[in-house]
Design an enzyme around this catalytic site. Structure first.
Site, PDB file in Angstrom:
ATOM      1  N   GLY A 171     -27.163   0.656   1.603  1.00 46.04           N
ATOM      2  CA  GLY A 171     -26.059   1.697   1.473  1.00 46.04           C
ATOM      3  C   GLY A 171     -24.752   0.864   1.383  1.00 46.04           C
ATOM      4  N   ASP A 187       0.806  -1.322  -0.058  1.00 47.52           N
ATOM      5  CA  ASP A 187       0.020   0.057   0.068  1.00 47.52           C
ATOM      6  C   ASP A 187       0.880   1.326  -0.024  1.00 47.52           C
ATOM      7  OD1 ASP A 187      -3.269   0.194   0.955  1.00 47.52           O
ATOM      8  OD2 ASP A 187      -2.084   2.049   0.834  1.00 47.52           O
ATOM      9  N   ASN A 203     -24.298  -8.722  -7.310  1.00 46.93           N
ATOM     10  CA  ASN A 203     -24.570  -7.462  -6.065  1.00 46.93           C
ATOM     11  C   ASN A 203     -26.002  -6.877  -6.923  1.00 46.93           C
ATOM     12  OD1 ASN A 203     -22.719  -7.675  -4.467  1.00 46.93           O
ATOM     13  ND2 ASN A 203     -21.375  -6.001  -5.118  1.00 46.93           N
ATOM     14  N   LYS A 214     -22.609   1.392  -5.626  1.00 44.76           N
ATOM     15  CA  LYS A 214     -21.672   1.626  -6.657  1.00 44.76           C
ATOM     16  C   LYS A 214     -21.881   0.539  -7.666  1.00 44.76           C
ATOM     17  CE  LYS A 214     -17.391   0.250  -5.412  1.00 44.76           C
ATOM     18  NZ  LYS A 214     -17.009  -0.883  -6.421  1.00 44.76           N
ATOM     19  N   CYS A 233     -20.731  -0.719  -1.726  1.00 46.72           N
ATOM     20  CA  CYS A 233     -20.651  -1.776  -2.832  1.00 46.72           C
ATOM     21  C   CYS A 233     -21.894  -1.987  -3.630  1.00 46.72           C
ATOM     22  CB  CYS A 233     -20.329  -3.187  -2.118  1.00 46.72           C
ATOM     23  SG  CYS A 233     -18.961  -3.158  -1.536  1.00 46.72           S
TER      24      CYS A 233
HETATM   25  C1  UGA Z   1     -22.103  -6.586  -0.292  1.00 42.74           C
HETATM   26  C2  UGA Z   1     -22.751  -8.052  -0.604  1.00 42.74           C
HETATM   27  O1  UGA Z   1     -23.401  -8.636   0.381  1.00 42.74           O
HETATM   28  C3  UGA Z   1     -21.286  -8.812  -0.745  1.00 42.74           C
HETATM   29  O2  UGA Z   1     -21.561 -10.110  -1.078  1.00 42.74           O
HETATM   30  C4  UGA Z   1     -20.334  -8.184  -1.539  1.00 42.74           C
HETATM   31  O3  UGA Z   1     -18.861  -8.995  -1.317  1.00 42.74           O
HETATM   32  C5  UGA Z   1     -19.880  -6.766  -1.267  1.00 42.74           C
HETATM   33  O4  UGA Z   1     -21.313  -6.106  -1.031  1.00 42.74           O
HETATM   34  C6  UGA Z   1     -18.980  -6.190  -2.152  1.00 42.74           C
HETATM   35  O5  UGA Z   1     -19.355  -6.080  -3.360  1.00 42.74           O
HETATM   36  O6  UGA Z   1     -17.628  -5.868  -1.804  1.00 42.74           O
HETATM   37  P1  UGA Z   1     -21.984  -5.418   1.987  1.00 42.74           P
HETATM   38  O7  UGA Z   1     -21.924  -4.187   1.153  1.00 42.74           O
HETATM   39  O8  UGA Z   1     -20.603  -5.483   3.180  1.00 42.74           O
HETATM   40  O9  UGA Z   1     -21.770  -6.550   0.935  1.00 42.74           O
HETATM   41  O10 UGA Z   1     -23.345  -5.201   2.940  1.00 42.74           O
HETATM   42  P2  UGA Z   1     -24.541  -6.151   2.806  1.00 42.74           P
HETATM   43  O11 UGA Z   1     -24.655  -7.232   3.860  1.00 42.74           O
HETATM   44  O12 UGA Z   1     -24.689  -6.553   1.440  1.00 42.74           O
HETATM   45  O13 UGA Z   1     -25.524  -4.969   2.956  1.00 42.74           O
HETATM   46  C7  UGA Z   1     -25.547  -3.911   2.020  1.00 42.74           C
HETATM   47  C8  UGA Z   1     -26.801  -3.148   2.343  1.00 42.74           C
HETATM   48  O14 UGA Z   1     -27.920  -3.644   2.244  1.00 42.74           O
HETATM   49  C9  UGA Z   1     -26.875  -2.441   3.979  1.00 42.74           C
HETATM   50  O15 UGA Z   1     -27.036  -1.023   4.049  1.00 42.74           O
HETATM   51  C10 UGA Z   1     -27.991  -3.376   4.519  1.00 42.74           C
HETATM   52  O16 UGA Z   1     -28.647  -2.628   5.688  1.00 42.74           O
HETATM   53  C11 UGA Z   1     -28.826  -3.497   3.306  1.00 42.74           C
HETATM   54  N1  UGA Z   1     -29.811  -4.615   3.531  1.00 42.74           N
HETATM   55  C12 UGA Z   1     -29.227  -5.923   3.514  1.00 42.74           C
HETATM   56  C13 UGA Z   1     -31.116  -4.478   3.543  1.00 42.74           C
HETATM   57  O17 UGA Z   1     -31.661  -3.301   3.583  1.00 42.74           O
HETATM   58  N2  UGA Z   1     -31.902  -5.493   3.424  1.00 42.74           N
HETATM   59  C14 UGA Z   1     -31.412  -6.864   3.726  1.00 42.74           C
HETATM   60  O18 UGA Z   1     -32.362  -7.808   3.613  1.00 42.74           O
HETATM   61  C15 UGA Z   1     -30.100  -6.988   3.527  1.00 42.74           C
END
Ligand code: UGA
Length: 444
Positions: free
Chosen positions: A261, A30, A212, A267, A264
C-alpha cells in the site's frame, strides 16, 4: 550550499531537514500556512521517527527556514528542488499540474544560474516539459533541469536520505553535474556504501518508475507463491528465505502478506502502466502485479469469513492501520479496504494503531481503542494488518483470556505461529505452514 525545497510533503521535508543537518542552507517553500507554523516550531506534519529532532537542530542553528514566498527562497538558491505531489488521475496517470505550476512560479524568481532538481516522481520526458515552461516564463534565464529521483521509505526516511544505497543524477550538462556532486559530497563522505550514478535525464526519470515497479513485482511474486504454498503445504517464509540466499535474488521485499500500500508503489505502478500504454506497450506483467495485490486482500478477507463461518455480527479486532509500521500514513492502506469489506458484510470492528486514527469516512462505524489488548475484549478474532513491532510483543496469554474465540489472522506473517499455537490460539497466516484453506495440510 544554498538550497530551496518547493513542497514540504514527506520527501520534501525529510530532504530539507537532512540537507540542513549535512551543513547546507535550506529554505522550504509551502503554501499551507498551518503546516508552515507547525514546521517552524520543529514539528513535522506527519509521523516520521527522528524528524522533529532534525528540524529542531536545523532551526536552532539557522540552517533551515520555512516560507510561503518563492521570492524569499528562489533567487538565492543554487539548487531548487521540486517536490510537490503528483496525485493519480482516474486513468492512473499522475496529475502533473502542481509540478508545472511550481515550475512556473520558480521560473519567475530565478536569478543567476540555478539547477532545478526534479524530485517529484514524474514520467520520463517531464524534465523537457519543465525546461520549456521555464524558458517561456522567464526567457533568457540561466538554468538546467536535472532529474534526482528519491528512494527513501516512510518510517526509515532519515537513514535512507543520509545513507542512501544510491544517488542518481540525470542530466547531460557538466556544470549541473558538478553542482549536484558538490551538493551530495557530505553524503558521499559520510556514507561510503552509497553509489553515485550520473546518467541522462530521461533514464534517471525511468530509474525511479522502474525501481518501484520492480519492488512491487517482488511483493506480488512472493504473494503469488504464498497462494501456492497454501495449496501445497509449503511455507512461504521458508521459501522466501531459501530463494533469498541466492545473491541474484536477495532476501529483501519477499515478505508475503496482504500486499503493498502507501502513497508510492500503487500510484507509481499505475502511472508506469499508463505511461507505457501511451507509448504503445501493453505492460501486462505490471497489470498482473497490480491484480495480485488487490486479490491478496480479498483472499485474506475470505479466509476470515471462511474460518469464522461468516462475519455478520462478529466482533473483529483490526490491529495496525497504517500502510506499514513506522508511519501514520493511511494512503492506500490495505487495512481500509479490509475494514470496508468486513463492515459491508456486517462485522463489528474495533481498531487499534500505535500512531494513527481511523479516517473520518469510517470513524462512525469503527470503534478505535487506545490499547491493543482492549481491542481483544470479547473479540471473535484478531486481524493483524500492519507489522508494528509492539504488536508482536503483546501479552498474548492475557489477550487470549479476553477473547471469545482465540483465533488470529496474521496479514503480515510476522507473528510466531509456534508460540501462538502453544498458547492455544488458532493461527492463520498467508501461505504459512499449519493451516488448511481449501487445501491439503501435507505437501501435495
Ligand atoms: C517505496 C519504496 O520502497 C521507496 O524506495 C520509494 O522511495 C518510495 O516508495 C517512493 O516512491 O517514494 P514506501 O512506500 O515508503 O517506499 O514503503 P515500502 O517500504 O516500499 O513499502 C511499501 C508497501 O509494500 C508497504 O505496504 C509494505 O507493507 C509492503 N511490503 C514491503 C510488502 O508487502 N512486502 C515486502 O516484502 C515489503
Amino acid at each position: 550550499m544554498k538550497l530551496a525545497i518547493v513542497g514540504t510533503g514527506y520527501v520534501g521535508l525529510v530532504t530539507g531537514a537532512c540537507f540542513a543537518q549535512l551543513g547546507h542552507d535550506v529554505r522550504c517553500v509551502d503554501k499551507d500556512e498551518e503546516k508552515l507554523e507547525l514546521m517552524r516550531s520543529a514539528r513535522a506534519p506527519f509521523h516520521e521517527p527522528g524528524l522533529d529532532g532534525l528540524l529542531k537542530n536545523g532551526i536552532n542553528n539557522g540552517r533551515i527556514s520555512f516560507t510561503n514566498d518563492m521570492a524569499e527562497a528562489i533567487p538565492q538558491a543554487e539548487v531548487v528542488f521540486i517536490v510537490v505531489g503528483t496525485y493519480p488521475l482516474p486513468d492512473g496517470s499522475p496529475d502533473l499540474a502542481q509540478v508545472f505550476k511550481a515550475t512556473e512560479e520558480i521560473a519567475q524568481h530565478l536569478k543567476g544560474y540555478t539547477v532545478i532538481a526534479e524530485k517529484s516522481t514524474v514520467p520520463p520526458g517531464t524534465g523537457t516539459a519543465l525546461e520549456r515552461i521555464i524558458e517561456e516564463t522567464n526567457p533568457g534565464s540561466k538554468f538546467d533541469v536535472v532529474s534526482n529521483p528519491e528512494f527513501l521509505r516512510e518510517g526509515t526516511a532519515i537513514r535512507d536520505t543520509v545513507e542512501p544505497d544510491r544517488v542518481i543524477v540525470g542530466t547531460d550538462n557538466r556544470k549541473a553535474l558538478e553542482i549536484m556532486h558538490e551538493l551530495y559530497r557530505p553524503v558521499l563522505e559520510a556514507s561510503h556504501a552509497t553509489r553515485y550514478m550520473e546518467t541522462d535525464r530521461c533514464s534517471a526519470e525511468m530509474i525511479k518508475y522502474s525501481a518501484n515497479a520492480f519492488l512491487a513485482t517482488k511483493i506480488s511474486f512472493i504473494n503469488s507463491i504464498s497462494r501456492i504454498c497454501d495449496l501445497s503445504g509449503a511455507d512461504v517464509g521458508e521459501v522466501a528465505n531459501g530463494i533469498g540466499l541466492d545473491h541474484r535474488i536477495g532476501p529483501a521485499f519477499l515478505r508475503a502478506g496482504i500486499g503493498y500500500g502507501g502513497s508510492c508503489l500503487p500510484k507509481d505502478v499505475s502511472a508506469f502502466i499508463n505511461f507505457s500504454s501511451k507509448l504503445g506497450y501493453d505492460y501486462r506483467l505490471l497489470k498482473e502485479v497490480q491484480a495480485i495485490n488487490t486479490v491478496q486482500r480479498e483472499y485474506f478477507v475470505n479466509k476470515v469469513k471462511s474460518m469464522l463461518g461468516g462475519v455478520k455480527g462478529k466482533k473483529l479486532a483490526v490491529l495496525g492501520l497504517s500502510f506499514k509500521p513506522g508511519t501514520d500514513d493511511l494512503r492506500e492502506a490495505p487495512s481500509l479496504q479490509i475494514i470496508s469489506t468486513l463492515l459491508k458484510d456486517g462485522a463489528d470492528i474495533v481498531a487499534y494503531d500505535p500512531v494513527t486514527k481511523v479516517p473520518e469516512s469510517i470513524s462512525g462505524r469503527v470503534r478505535q481503542v487506545s490499547k491493543a489488548d482492549k481491542a481483544a475484549d470479547g473479540a471473535d478474532a484478531l486481524l493483524f494488518v500492519a507489522e508494528w513491532p509492539e504488536l508482536a510483543n503483546l501479552d498474548f496469554a492475557q489477550i487470549k483470556n479476553r477473547m471469545r474465540r482465540p483465533i488470529i489472522f496474521d496479514g503480515r506473517n510476522f507473528l510466531s505461529a509456534e508460540k501462538l499455537g502453544k498458547l492455544g490460539f488458532e493461527y492463520i497466516g498467508l501461505g504459512r505452514r499449519g493451516f488448511e484453506y481449501g487445501a491439503r495440510r501435507k505437501c501435495a
